[in-house]
Design a protein around this motif. Structure first.
Motif, mmCIF file in Angstrom:
data_model
loop_
_atom_site.group_PDB
_atom_site.id
_atom_site.type_symbol
_atom_site.label_atom_id
_atom_site.label_comp_id
_atom_site.label_asym_id
_atom_site.label_seq_id
_atom_site.Cartn_x
_atom_site.Cartn_y
_atom_site.Cartn_z
ATOM 1 N N HIS A 160 0.832 -1.207 0.000
ATOM 2 C CA HIS A 160 0.000 0.000 0.000
ATOM 3 C C HIS A 160 0.869 1.261 0.000
ATOM 4 C CE1 HIS A 160 -3.742 -2.100 0.265
ATOM 5 N NE2 HIS A 160 -3.405 -2.707 1.385
ATOM 6 N N ALA A 161 1.935 1.244 0.780
ATOM 7 C CA ALA A 161 2.835 2.403 0.829
ATOM 8 C C ALA A 161 3.528 2.600 -0.518
ATOM 9 C CB ALA A 161 3.856 2.232 1.941
ATOM 10 N N ALA A 162 3.936 1.496 -1.148
ATOM 11 C CA ALA A 162 4.608 1.594 -2.448
ATOM 12 C C ALA A 162 3.658 2.132 -3.515
ATOM 13 C CB ALA A 162 5.149 0.229 -2.866
ATOM 14 N N ILE A 163 2.409 1.681 -3.493
ATOM 15 C CA ILE A 163 1.430 2.192 -4.456
ATOM 16 C C ILE A 163 1.165 3.666 -4.191
ATOM 17 C CG2 ILE A 163 -0.988 2.043 -5.193
ATOM 18 C CD1 ILE A 163 -0.748 -1.018 -4.812
ATOM 19 N N ALA A 164 1.016 4.027 -2.919
ATOM 20 C CA ALA A 164 0.756 5.424 -2.575
ATOM 21 C C ALA A 164 1.903 6.337 -3.008
ATOM 22 C CB ALA A 164 0.511 5.559 -1.078
ATOM 23 N N ALA A 165 3.119 5.817 -3.033
ATOM 24 C CA ALA A 165 4.293 6.613 -3.384
ATOM 25 C C ALA A 165 4.443 6.797 -4.898
ATOM 26 C CB ALA A 165 5.553 5.962 -2.816
ATOM 27 N N LEU A 166 3.715 6.027 -5.683
ATOM 28 C CA LEU A 166 3.817 6.178 -7.136
ATOM 29 C C LEU A 166 3.280 7.547 -7.559
ATOM 30 C CD1 LEU A 166 2.493 2.726 -8.432
ATOM 31 C CD2 LEU A 166 4.842 3.574 -8.580
ATOM 32 N N PRO A 167 3.864 8.116 -8.602
ATOM 33 C CA PRO A 167 3.298 9.364 -9.131
ATOM 34 C C PRO A 167 1.907 9.082 -9.712
ATOM 35 C CG PRO A 167 5.159 8.626 -10.475
ATOM 36 C CD PRO A 167 5.068 7.694 -9.320
ATOM 37 N N PRO A 168 1.016 10.068 -9.661
ATOM 38 C CA PRO A 168 -0.358 9.847 -10.128
ATOM 39 C C PRO A 168 -0.459 9.275 -11.540
ATOM 40 C CG PRO A 168 -0.205 11.941 -9.003
ATOM 41 C CD PRO A 168 1.197 11.410 -9.110
ATOM 42 N N LYS A 169 0.428 9.688 -12.440
ATOM 43 C CA LYS A 169 0.320 9.192 -13.817
ATOM 44 C C LYS A 169 0.601 7.688 -13.915
ATOM 45 C CE LYS A 169 4.952 10.089 -15.535
ATOM 46 N NZ LYS A 169 5.737 10.717 -16.568
ATOM 47 N N LEU A 170 1.282 7.112 -12.917
ATOM 48 C CA LEU A 170 1.509 5.664 -12.891
ATOM 49 C C LEU A 170 0.502 4.961 -11.980
ATOM 50 C CD1 LEU A 170 5.411 5.514 -12.672
ATOM 51 C CD2 LEU A 170 3.958 5.457 -14.701
ATOM 52 N N LYS A 171 0.132 5.627 -10.895
ATOM 53 C CA LYS A 171 -0.783 5.028 -9.921
ATOM 54 C C LYS A 171 -2.177 4.841 -10.504
ATOM 55 C CE LYS A 171 -0.819 7.263 -6.134
ATOM 56 N NZ LYS A 171 -0.999 8.012 -4.893
ATOM 57 N N GLU A 172 -2.678 5.838 -11.211
ATOM 58 C CA GLU A 172 -4.050 5.798 -11.720
ATOM 59 C C GLU A 172 -4.300 4.633 -12.671
ATOM 60 O OE1 GLU A 172 -4.368 9.791 -13.113
ATOM 61 O OE2 GLU A 172 -4.598 10.588 -11.075
ATOM 62 N N PRO A 173 -3.457 4.418 -13.696
ATOM 63 C CA PRO A 173 -3.695 3.253 -14.562
ATOM 64 C C PRO A 173 -3.572 1.928 -13.800
ATOM 65 C CG PRO A 173 -2.096 4.731 -15.575
ATOM 66 C CD PRO A 173 -2.357 5.241 -14.199
ATOM 67 N N LEU A 174 -2.660 1.873 -12.859
ATOM 68 C CA LEU A 174 -2.484 0.652 -12.074
ATOM 69 C C LEU A 174 -3.737 0.341 -11.263
ATOM 70 C CD1 LEU A 174 -0.487 -1.586 -11.121
ATOM 71 C CD2 LEU A 174 0.047 -0.074 -9.213
ATOM 72 N N LEU A 175 -4.271 1.334 -10.575
ATOM 73 C CA LEU A 175 -5.461 1.115 -9.761
ATOM 74 C C LEU A 175 -6.673 0.771 -10.628
ATOM 75 C CD1 LEU A 175 -5.067 3.940 -7.096
ATOM 76 C CD2 LEU A 175 -4.575 1.505 -6.834
ATOM 77 N N LEU A 176 -6.800 1.451 -11.750
ATOM 78 C CA LEU A 176 -7.944 1.177 -12.626
ATOM 79 C C LEU A 176 -7.902 -0.232 -13.212
ATOM 80 C CD1 LEU A 176 -8.263 4.581 -14.512
ATOM 81 C CD2 LEU A 176 -9.935 3.583 -12.941
ATOM 82 N N THR A 177 -6.733 -0.694 -13.590
ATOM 83 C CA THR A 177 -6.647 -2.009 -14.230
ATOM 84 C C THR A 177 -6.464 -3.146 -13.224
ATOM 85 O OG1 THR A 177 -4.277 -1.739 -14.619
ATOM 86 C CG2 THR A 177 -5.776 -1.091 -16.407
#
Length: 163
Positions: free
Chosen positions: A106-123
């Motif tokens: 969760h911490a690693a995902i939260a640390a991702l920049p939004p442009k990488l986090k958003e596609p990851l969370l959506l898919t």
């Protein structure tokens, strides 16, 4: 309570990883202990008895959280998260390790920049196709694919075991 609350809080905090939830669970553990005080056996360590109650409260919380996620549509029954529901027979150390790994993820995902986090969370979390994620984000499917690859690389680096 004065003698046990600091240790109990640390234990529950490590288990659930969320400070607000920890306060609630510690309070629930003390309330349950108060209601069950007649069943306490004085020859047994009070801290061990209280810790057992706290572990059960944490397990209940974990099951409720995972079930809520299943029913809220954020995961399915075959996802890694759903399969990671703690087994009642699992040891406390295994549960601590699983909670620690989940917290790191969760911490690693939260640390991702939004442009990488958003596609990851959506898919990955919402299980949308690349095309659906691309439409939501206003990108091409290829851009979503590239960002996913970069997000996974960053997560792999962040979660790599330290040697």
């Amino acid at each position: 309570m004065r003698d046990t609350k600091a240790g109990l809080y640390r234990f529950v905090r490590r288990y659930v990883g969320d400070a607000d939830e920890t306060y609630d669970l510690v309070q629930e553990a003390y309330a349950a202990a108060w209601l069950a005080i007649r069943r306490y056996e004085p020859e047994r360590s009070f801290e061990a008895w209280l810790r057992t109650i706290a572990i059960n409260k944490c397990r209940d919380w974990s099951r409720r959280r995972n079930i809520r996620r299943l029913f809220m549509g954020s995961t399915d029954l075959h996802s890694a998260e759903a399969l990671a529901v703690p087994d009642d027979e699992a040891g406390a150390e295994d549960q601590y390790d699983a909670a620690e790994q989940a917290q790191r993820l969760h911490a690693a995902i939260a640390a991702l920049p939004p442009k990488l986090k958003e596609p990851l969370l959506l898919t990955a979390i919402e299980e949308r196709s690349h095309a659906e994620a691309a439409e939501i984000l206003g990108l091409s499917a290829k851009a979503v694919e590239m960002r996913l690859a970069r997000a996974r690389q960053k997560l792999a680096l962040h979660l790599r075991p330290e040697t």
